[in-house]
Design an enzyme around this catalytic site. Structure first.
Site, short mmCIF file in Angstrom:
data_model
loop_
_atom_site.label_atom_id
_atom_site.label_comp_id
_atom_site.label_asym_id
_atom_site.label_seq_id
_atom_site.Cartn_x
_atom_site.Cartn_y
_atom_site.Cartn_z
N CYS A 141 16.72 -11.77 -4.10
CA CYS A 141 15.95 -11.35 -5.05
C CYS A 141 14.59 -10.46 -4.37
O CYS A 141 14.76 -9.56 -3.57
CB CYS A 141 15.39 -12.03 -6.17
SG CYS A 141 14.58 -11.45 -7.59
N HIS A 201 20.13 -15.27 -7.78
CA HIS A 201 19.55 -16.33 -7.40
C HIS A 201 20.68 -17.47 -7.07
O HIS A 201 20.82 -18.41 -8.06
CB HIS A 201 18.43 -16.96 -8.14
CG HIS A 201 17.32 -16.08 -8.02
ND1 HIS A 201 16.23 -16.36 -7.24
CD2 HIS A 201 17.09 -15.16 -8.84
CE1 HIS A 201 15.17 -15.51 -7.47
NE2 HIS A 201 15.76 -14.61 -8.39
N GLU A 241 20.57 -20.02 -5.24
CA GLU A 241 19.84 -21.32 -5.15
C GLU A 241 19.49 -22.28 -6.40
O GLU A 241 19.24 -23.26 -6.72
CB GLU A 241 18.56 -21.34 -4.30
CG GLU A 241 17.38 -20.67 -5.28
CD GLU A 241 17.58 -19.30 -5.21
OE1 GLU A 241 16.37 -18.70 -5.98
OE2 GLU A 241 18.32 -18.57 -5.13
#
Length: 222
Positions: free
Chosen positions: A85, A194, A196
């Protein structure tokens, strides 16, 4: 592997990235934007957030951080670098990746579980996936629309450097539905979604993002 996660003023996904690195089987090393060295890490993650408040342009100030001098040099030597991002924006501003990320087509911040297709599984960050694998990963951005001139887009396509592509409705207006790209060598990857945030069942979006971190295990022994 020791994986450094950089914190810039305004980063907000750095701790999440550190946790994902650990779940991927690696040692997370916290790096500060003012660090003049990478503390012996084997790979680097530039996390999401709003580095330096996104003043001027997203990532435009971060590229001048002392740590980025070291990241750029290490990337040019072949170190794996993942920009997520805002980290993707920093990679573009640092000229490690081509193109730019601009305001979403509908001028609104997005937060959703986004279907993707993995187009390139030959990078250190995607080797855990099958080529063409369809995954769902959290997407949250306000300036996530990837743009580049036609020649650059054609080169990315022709060289197999589109790493991931949006499936279904294009969420932010990215040209050719591009969600992530890599450099010519393949060691530097920029990804707007994302991964994560998609590493544990408890968080709701599943674990499809974990492969971006477990892939480094294979890279370490390649």
């Amino acid at each position: 592997m020791k994986v450094g996660v950089v914190t810039f003023p305004g980063s907000l996904d750095d701790v999440d990235a550190q946790r994902a690195v650990g779940l991927g089987g690696h040692e997370a090393v916290a790096l500060w934007h003012g660090d003049a060295d990478l503390r012996g890490v084997d790979a680097v993650v530039l996390p999401g957030g709003f580095s330096y408040g996104d003043y001027l342009r997203c990532g435009a100030i971060s590229r001048f951080s002392p740590v980025m001098t070291e990241v750029v040099a290490a990337a040019e030597r072949g170190m794996p670098v993942l920009g997520i991002c805002n980290g993707f924006q920093v990679l573009c501003e640092s000229h490690l990746l081509p193109g730019a990320l601009i305001r979403n087509q509908r001028q609104k911040f997005l937060c959703l579980d986004q279907p993707l297709r993995i187009e390139n599984n030959r990078t250190p960050w995607t080797s855990a996936y099958d080529e063409g694998a369809e995954v769902t990963i959290v997407l949250k951005n306000g300036e996530g629309s990837f743009v580049a001139d036609t020649e650059t887009l054609d080169r990315l396509e022709g060289e197999g450097r589109v790493v991931a592509r949006y499936l279904g409705a294009n969420p932010n207006g990215s040209l050719r539905d591009i969600a992530g790209i890599c450099n010519e060598r393949g060691n530097v990857v920029g990804l707007m979604p994302h991964p994560e945030h998609s590493v544990e069942e408890l968080t709701g979006s599943g674990t499809d993002g974990l492969g971006f971190f477990t892939s480094l295990v294979a890279a370490a022994f390649a």
